[in-house]
Design a protein around this motif. Structure first.
Motif, short mmCIF file in Angstrom:
data_model
loop_
_atom_site.label_atom_id
_atom_site.label_comp_id
_atom_site.label_asym_id
_atom_site.label_seq_id
_atom_site.Cartn_x
_atom_site.Cartn_y
_atom_site.Cartn_z
N ALA A 64 0.58 -1.26 0.08
CA ALA A 64 -0.04 0.20 -0.15
C ALA A 64 0.79 1.14 0.07
CB ALA A 64 -0.85 0.00 1.30
N GLU A 65 0.26 2.34 -0.28
CA GLU A 65 0.88 3.80 -0.26
C GLU A 65 0.41 4.38 1.00
OE1 GLU A 65 0.70 5.64 -4.26
OE2 GLU A 65 0.43 7.29 -2.75
N LEU A 66 1.64 4.81 1.78
CA LEU A 66 0.79 5.31 2.93
C LEU A 66 1.63 6.50 3.41
CD1 LEU A 66 0.85 2.28 5.73
CD2 LEU A 66 -1.08 3.80 5.30
N ASP A 67 1.20 7.39 4.24
CA ASP A 67 1.83 8.57 4.55
C ASP A 67 3.02 8.28 5.46
OD1 ASP A 67 0.81 11.83 6.16
OD2 ASP A 67 2.38 11.13 5.12
N SER A 68 4.10 8.65 5.43
CA SER A 68 5.34 8.52 5.94
C SER A 68 5.17 8.67 7.60
CB SER A 68 6.56 9.21 5.56
OG SER A 68 6.30 10.65 5.58
N GLN A 69 4.19 9.75 7.91
CA GLN A 69 4.07 9.78 9.45
C GLN A 69 3.31 8.80 9.92
OE1 GLN A 69 2.00 13.61 9.08
NE2 GLN A 69 4.01 14.76 8.48
N LYS A 70 2.59 7.80 9.21
CA LYS A 70 2.05 6.77 9.92
C LYS A 70 2.95 5.75 10.36
CE LYS A 70 -2.46 8.35 9.16
NZ LYS A 70 -2.67 9.78 9.90
N MET A 71 4.02 5.74 9.85
CA MET A 71 4.95 4.62 10.02
C MET A 71 5.01 3.86 11.37
SD MET A 71 5.64 3.58 7.19
CE MET A 71 4.10 4.06 6.34
N GLN A 72 5.18 4.99 12.05
CA GLN A 72 5.47 4.42 13.73
C GLN A 72 4.16 3.71 14.02
OE1 GLN A 72 8.26 4.49 15.36
NE2 GLN A 72 7.19 3.40 16.69
N GLU A 73 2.99 4.18 13.93
CA GLU A 73 1.72 3.63 14.21
C GLU A 73 1.73 2.34 13.57
OE1 GLU A 73 -1.40 6.44 13.70
OE2 GLU A 73 -2.85 4.87 14.14
N LEU A 74 2.00 2.07 12.41
CA LEU A 74 1.75 0.94 11.61
C LEU A 74 2.68 0.11 12.12
CD1 LEU A 74 0.87 -0.62 9.17
CD2 LEU A 74 2.87 -0.02 7.99
#
Lengths: 313, 201
Positions: A266-276
């Motif tokens: 998927a394509e995600l916002d880099s800011q969400k990486m930690q949450e992921l």
């Protein structure tokens, strides 16, 4: 008819707007009733006084004064008209030339955009198969002449990712010689072409166009993040991860279920990486591969491999 | 009636010229209509100088808007309607202003006794008592002044100016039936007022 009734109708009677029946009744009453007869006479007299009011004469200067004002009004109007149309002679050729430039520019862009329009139609049909490569192209919408055909669906992200770098690099030199005005128009002219989801793409393009040029080539690579999650129940985990990715606002989510593993991209916002990362850890053991993410870079490609492990004895 | 028809055709001829930019054509219309317009304004406001102002304002407004005048309607009707509106508003202004500022000796007749009173229009017996000393014409105008504007306008247009019900209806933008009923009430109002002012008519 009673006096009060007659009194009410005297004006109408005088003006002859009562019905013949009423007229007859009133006539009859008036013959007998002195009071009403007098009222009628008074009414007639009052109207006469009003009608006899003398007319006043307009002063001699009135017409002249009016005309003086009218003439200055006419003059003012004339001046405005002239001011509007005199520069017309100078402006017109300039405007004509400008119009020609715009027309030529629009045609050029339109021609450049046409293959992109075909590409944009593809996602609706081949969503599961090749969304990722098309996403890449949707995202970029390069205005360059060479139109890449979408690479085969099986292409790995690395390949696609390289292509992106290529096209961006290609784009830059071609973008550079364009006049700033034309560049702005690219952003603007693209939208009327009826792109699927074109407005958001436009903004990406515009902002990336702005941001792209001053940056060095190397920095333009999209981040690809690779996670491996070890789980016992593959199906449930895959579903959960898909859900997580969706919740985090992932775009172009794809799932490839294989024999002992599944790959969710998927394509995600880099800011969400930690949450992921944190949420994946709740599902199973997580290993991170690929380059570390620099925060605030925009979107990143995420690839989550879900691996089945046999339960501990 | 014959004259009116002629006037109407002749008006349109000059209106057309004006619309094409002929300013002199407008002067013809001014000279043709100024007297009647002045009298309408004068009877509504009750002040000669103010009425002259209204005439000027009306003609200027008419000139400014002449491009928008559709030749289907009668020019005079349109013109006088502007005058009536301006006069009506001016009178309202004057009444409120005078009410605030108090009476002034210089101002001509506004009420039966020759003094300017503010809102509401006065029907005081004391004022009417003094009417007898005044000239009948002034008294009549005074009585007209006591009427509310909608009644005043119809009696002026019908009994003083002699317009038809149809014309008045166009000018005031009310149905003919309304014109008639207002006229009757106006006449009775003047009759009652005059009787009190003069006694036997």
């Amino acid at each position: 008819m009673e006096c009060m009734e007659v009194q009410k109708r005297l004006s109408a009677y005088l003006e002859k707007v009562v019905s013949p029946k009423q007229k007859a009744l009133i006539d009859g009453h008036l013959k007998k009733c002195k009071k009403c007869k007098e009222s009628l006479a008074d009414l007639r007299k009052a109207i006469e006084y009003v009608q006899k009011l003398e007319e006043v004469e307009p002063p001699a200067w009135l017409a002249q004064k009016v005309m003086a004002q009218v003439r200055s009004e006419a003059e003012a109007k004339r001046v405005i008209w002239q001011r509007l149309f005199r520069p017309f002679h100078i402006k017109l050729p300039l405007e004509a030339i400008a119009l020609i430039f715009i027309a030529v520019g629009a045609i050029y862009i339109f021609k450049a955009m046409q293959p992109e329009m075909r590409l944009a139609k593809i996602p609706t049909e081949t969503r599961e198969v090749a969304p990722a490569p098309v996403t890449a192209f949707k995202k970029e919408k390069p205005p360059t002449a060479d139109k890449e055909q979408p690479p085969p669906a099986k292409a790995r992200e690395e390949l696609m990712y390289e292509k992106k770098v290529e096209t961006r690099e290609e784009r830059r030199p071609t973008a550079a010689p364009l006049a700033p005005a034309a560049l702005a128009k690219q952003g603007g002219a693209a939208s009327p072409l009826g792109y699927a989801d074109h407005t958001t793409v436009n903004r990406n393009v515009a902002s990336s166009l702005q941001g792209v040029r001053p940056k060095a080539a190397a920095e333009m690579k999209t981040q690809v993040l690779h996670f491996v999650v070890k789980v016992e129940d593959l199906e449930i985990a895959s579903r959960d991860i898909e859900g997580i990715v969706r919740q985090l606002g992932g775009k172009a989510i794809t799932t490839e279920p294989l024999k002992d593993r599944a790959v969710i991209a998927a394509e995600l916002d880099s800011q969400k990486m930690q949450e992921l990362f944190d949420r994946l850890r709740l599902i199973g053991e997580v290993q991170e591969k690929g380059s570390p993410v620099e925060a605030g870079e925009g979107a990143v490609e995420v690839r989550v491999e879900v691996e089945r492990i046999s339960p501990n004895p | 009636m014959r004259k009116k028809k002629q006037t109407r055709d002749e008006d349109l001829e000059f209106v057309a010229l004006c619309q094409e930019g002929d300013v002199d054509a407008f002067e013809v219309l001014v000279r043709r209509h100024q007297k009647r317009m002045l009298n309408i304004a004068y009877r509504i406001i009750g002040n000669y100088d103010e009425a002259c102002e209204m005439v000027q304002d009306t003609f200027i407004a008419a000139y400014k808007n002449i491009a928008g005048f559709q030749r289907k309607a009668k020019f005079a009707t349109w013109l006088y309607a502007i005058c009536i509106n301006l006069s009506r508003n001016r009178l309202k202004q004057l009444k409120t202003r005078r009410y605030r500022e108090g009476c002034s000796i210089d101002d001509p007749i506004m009420t039966p006794d020759g003094e300017i009173k503010g809102e509401p229009p006065s029907n005081e017996p004391s004022a009417l008592e003094r009417l007898e000393e005044r000239d009948i014409q002034q008294k009549v105008q005074g009585c007209i002044n006591t009427l509310d504007h909608e009644f005043k306008e119809v009696i002026i247009l019908r009994d003083i100016q002699g317009f038809s019900y149809e014309e008045i209806s166009s000018m005031l933008k009310v149905p003919e039936g309304t014109v008639k009923s207002r006229l009757f009430r106006a006449r009775e109002g003047v009759k009652d007022c005059l009787k009190k002012a003069i006694g036997d008519l």
